[in-house]
Design a protein around this motif. Sequence first.
Motif, PDB file in Angstrom:
ATOM      1  N   ALA A  26       0.828  -1.208   0.000  1.00 21.87           N
ATOM      2  CA  ALA A  26       0.000   0.000   0.000  1.00 21.87           C
ATOM      3  C   ALA A  26       0.862   1.257   0.000  1.00 21.87           C
ATOM      4  CB  ALA A  26      -0.926  -0.005   1.207  1.00 21.87           C
ATOM      5  N   PHE A  27       1.941   1.239   0.763  1.00 24.56           N
ATOM      6  CA  PHE A  27       2.842   2.385   0.805  1.00 24.56           C
ATOM      7  C   PHE A  27       3.501   2.617  -0.554  1.00 24.56           C
ATOM      8  CE2 PHE A  27       7.020   4.294   1.569  1.00 24.56           C
ATOM      9  CZ  PHE A  27       6.624   5.458   2.207  1.00 24.56           C
ATOM     10  N   ALA A  28       3.969   1.540  -1.177  1.00 27.38           N
ATOM     11  CA  ALA A  28       4.615   1.653  -2.491  1.00 27.38           C
ATOM     12  C   ALA A  28       3.615   2.144  -3.540  1.00 27.38           C
ATOM     13  CB  ALA A  28       5.209   0.305  -2.903  1.00 27.38           C
ATOM     14  N   PHE A  29       2.389   1.623  -3.496  1.00 27.40           N
ATOM     15  CA  PHE A  29       1.368   2.081  -4.442  1.00 27.40           C
ATOM     16  C   PHE A  29       1.060   3.554  -4.221  1.00 27.40           C
ATOM     17  CE2 PHE A  29      -3.024   2.979  -5.544  1.00 27.40           C
ATOM     18  CZ  PHE A  29      -3.031   2.607  -6.882  1.00 27.40           C
ATOM     19  N   ASN A  30       0.966   3.968  -2.956  1.00 24.53           N
ATOM     20  CA  ASN A  30       0.681   5.367  -2.631  1.00 24.53           C
ATOM     21  C   ASN A  30       1.767   6.286  -3.191  1.00 24.53           C
ATOM     22  OD1 ASN A  30      -0.382   7.692  -1.471  1.00 24.53           O
ATOM     23  ND2 ASN A  30       0.655   7.327   0.471  1.00 24.53           N
ATOM     24  N   MET A  31       3.021   5.924  -2.986  1.00 31.17           N
ATOM     25  CA  MET A  31       4.126   6.750  -3.479  1.00 31.17           C
ATOM     26  C   MET A  31       4.123   6.800  -5.005  1.00 31.17           C
ATOM     27  SD  MET A  31       5.500   7.941  -0.822  1.00 31.17           S
ATOM     28  CE  MET A  31       6.977   8.647  -1.476  1.00 31.17           C
ATOM     29  N   GLY A  32       3.960   5.682  -5.649  1.00 29.45           N
ATOM     30  CA  GLY A  32       3.939   5.645  -7.104  1.00 29.45           C
ATOM     31  C   GLY A  32       2.775   6.429  -7.688  1.00 29.45           C
ATOM     32  N   PHE A  33       1.603   6.273  -7.095  1.00 32.54           N
ATOM     33  CA  PHE A  33       0.412   6.985  -7.568  1.00 32.54           C
ATOM     34  C   PHE A  33       0.578   8.480  -7.383  1.00 32.54           C
ATOM     35  CE2 PHE A  33      -3.955   8.543  -7.171  1.00 32.54           C
ATOM     36  CZ  PHE A  33      -4.521   7.988  -8.312  1.00 32.54           C
ATOM     37  N   ASP A  34       1.117   8.894  -6.239  1.00 29.97           N
ATOM     38  CA  ASP A  34       1.321  10.315  -5.954  1.00 29.97           C
ATOM     39  C   ASP A  34       2.307  10.941  -6.950  1.00 29.97           C
ATOM     40  OD1 ASP A  34       0.974  12.711  -4.391  1.00 29.97           O
ATOM     41  OD2 ASP A  34       2.968  12.320  -3.549  1.00 29.97           O
ATOM     42  N   ILE A  35       3.383  10.255  -7.216  1.00 34.12           N
ATOM     43  CA  ILE A  35       4.376  10.766  -8.167  1.00 34.12           C
ATOM     44  C   ILE A  35       3.780  10.858  -9.570  1.00 34.12           C
ATOM     45  CG2 ILE A  35       6.542  10.181  -9.332  1.00 34.12           C
ATOM     46  CD1 ILE A  35       7.478   9.047  -6.589  1.00 34.12           C
ATOM     47  N   ALA A  36       3.045   9.818  -9.971  1.00 36.42           N
ATOM     48  CA  ALA A  36       2.449   9.815 -11.313  1.00 36.42           C
ATOM     49  C   ALA A  36       1.423  10.930 -11.473  1.00 36.42           C
ATOM     50  CB  ALA A  36       1.807   8.455 -11.594  1.00 36.42           C
ATOM     51  N   ILE A  37       0.566  11.118 -10.487  1.00 37.59           N
ATOM     52  CA  ILE A  37      -0.465  12.155 -10.575  1.00 37.59           C
ATOM     53  C   ILE A  37       0.165  13.545 -10.531  1.00 37.59           C
ATOM     54  CG2 ILE A  37      -2.428  13.172  -9.370  1.00 37.59           C
ATOM     55  CD1 ILE A  37      -3.096  10.681 -10.992  1.00 37.59           C
ATOM     56  N   SER A  38       1.209  13.734  -9.728  1.00 37.12           N
ATOM     57  CA  SER A  38       1.885  15.033  -9.677  1.00 37.12           C
ATOM     58  C   SER A  38       2.528  15.369 -11.024  1.00 37.12           C
ATOM     59  CB  SER A  38       2.944  15.046  -8.586  1.00 37.12           C
ATOM     60  OG  SER A  38       2.333  14.942  -7.329  1.00 37.12           O
ATOM     61  N   LYS A  39       3.170  14.380 -11.652  1.00 36.21           N
ATOM     62  CA  LYS A  39       3.769  14.613 -12.968  1.00 36.21           C
ATOM     63  C   LYS A  39       2.693  14.929 -14.006  1.00 36.21           C
ATOM     64  CE  LYS A  39       8.014  12.028 -12.492  1.00 36.21           C
ATOM     65  NZ  LYS A  39       8.958  13.080 -12.775  1.00 36.21           N
ATOM     66  N   PHE A  40       1.581  14.205 -13.962  1.00 35.88           N
ATOM     67  CA  PHE A  40       0.486  14.468 -14.884  1.00 35.88           C
ATOM     68  C   PHE A  40      -0.070  15.877 -14.677  1.00 35.88           C
ATOM     69  CE2 PHE A  40      -4.147  14.624 -15.423  1.00 35.88           C
ATOM     70  CZ  PHE A  40      -4.218  14.458 -16.787  1.00 35.88           C
ATOM     71  N   TRP A  41      -0.279  16.273 -13.414  1.00 39.14           N
ATOM     72  CA  TRP A  41      -0.830  17.593 -13.093  1.00 39.14           C
ATOM     73  C   TRP A  41       0.105  18.700 -13.577  1.00 39.14           C
ATOM     74  CZ3 TRP A  41      -5.400  19.350 -11.499  1.00 39.14           C
ATOM     75  CH2 TRP A  41      -5.463  20.655 -11.029  1.00 39.14           C
ATOM     76  N   ASP A  42       1.404  18.534 -13.318  1.00 40.88           N
ATOM     77  CA  ASP A  42       2.375  19.538 -13.757  1.00 40.88           C
ATOM     78  C   ASP A  42       2.422  19.637 -15.278  1.00 40.88           C
ATOM     79  OD1 ASP A  42       3.032  20.208 -11.179  1.00 40.88           O
ATOM     80  OD2 ASP A  42       4.794  18.910 -11.096  1.00 40.88           O
ATOM     81  N   HIS A  43       2.320  18.511 -15.959  1.00 38.63           N
ATOM     82  CA  HIS A  43       2.339  18.534 -17.425  1.00 38.63           C
ATOM     83  C   HIS A  43       1.061  19.167 -17.974  1.00 38.63           C
ATOM     84  CE1 HIS A  43       3.177  17.327 -21.503  1.00 38.63           C
ATOM     85  NE2 HIS A  43       1.977  16.771 -21.571  1.00 38.63           N
ATOM     86  N   TRP A  44      -0.071  18.802 -17.393  1.00 39.81           N
ATOM     87  CA  TRP A  44      -1.363  19.292 -17.873  1.00 39.81           C
ATOM     88  C   TRP A  44      -1.502  20.799 -17.651  1.00 39.81           C
ATOM     89  CZ3 TRP A  44      -4.941  16.654 -20.590  1.00 39.81           C
ATOM     90  CH2 TRP A  44      -6.192  17.229 -20.740  1.00 39.81           C
ATOM     91  N   ASN A  45      -0.946  21.324 -16.564  1.00 44.20           N
ATOM     92  CA  ASN A  45      -1.089  22.730 -16.205  1.00 44.20           C
ATOM     93  C   ASN A  45       0.192  23.524 -16.401  1.00 44.20           C
ATOM     94  OD1 ASN A  45      -3.866  22.755 -15.249  1.00 44.20           O
ATOM     95  ND2 ASN A  45      -3.100  21.374 -13.679  1.00 44.20           N
ATOM     96  N   ARG A  46       1.047  23.082 -17.301  1.00 46.31           N
ATOM     97  CA  ARG A  46       2.301  23.778 -17.560  1.00 46.31           C
ATOM     98  C   ARG A  46       2.002  25.199 -18.050  1.00 46.31           C
ATOM     99  NH1 ARG A  46       5.304  20.720 -21.655  1.00 46.31           N
ATOM    100  NH2 ARG A  46       5.448  19.224 -19.978  1.00 46.31           N
ATOM    101  N   GLY A  47       2.680  26.166 -17.450  1.00 44.74           N
ATOM    102  CA  GLY A  47       2.505  27.557 -17.829  1.00 44.74           C
ATOM    103  C   GLY A  47       1.415  28.276 -17.062  1.00 44.74           C
ATOM    104  N   ARG A  48       0.658  27.565 -16.251  1.00 43.81           N
ATOM    105  CA  ARG A  48      -0.428  28.177 -15.488  1.00 43.81           C
ATOM    106  C   ARG A  48      -0.196  28.127 -13.985  1.00 43.81           C
ATOM    107  NH1 ARG A  48      -5.054  24.715 -17.971  1.00 43.81           N
ATOM    108  NH2 ARG A  48      -3.665  24.068 -19.618  1.00 43.81           N
TER     109      ARG A  48
END
Length: 64
Positions: A26-48
């Motif tokens: 659960a801890f490993a999944f949490n860390m992986g999911f958090d990193i993936a979603i943060s990268k997606f969010w940063d890419h999706w909202n780049r420049g804003r």
Amino acid sequence: MAFADAFYNTIVKRNSVFVPAIFAGAFAFNMGFDIAISKFWDHWNRGRQWKDIRGRYIQDADES
């Protein structure tokens, strides 16, 4: 069937091993999911985001 037997005998058979394995998974999944979603969010909202537009609004001490 050998993989299932090995999995059962090493992890599931004893509760003292099974519970920490669940927590570690659960801890490993949490860390992986958090990193993936943060990268997606940063890419999706780049420049804003503030980190992208900060230079437009704040002057550094050297520039004054």
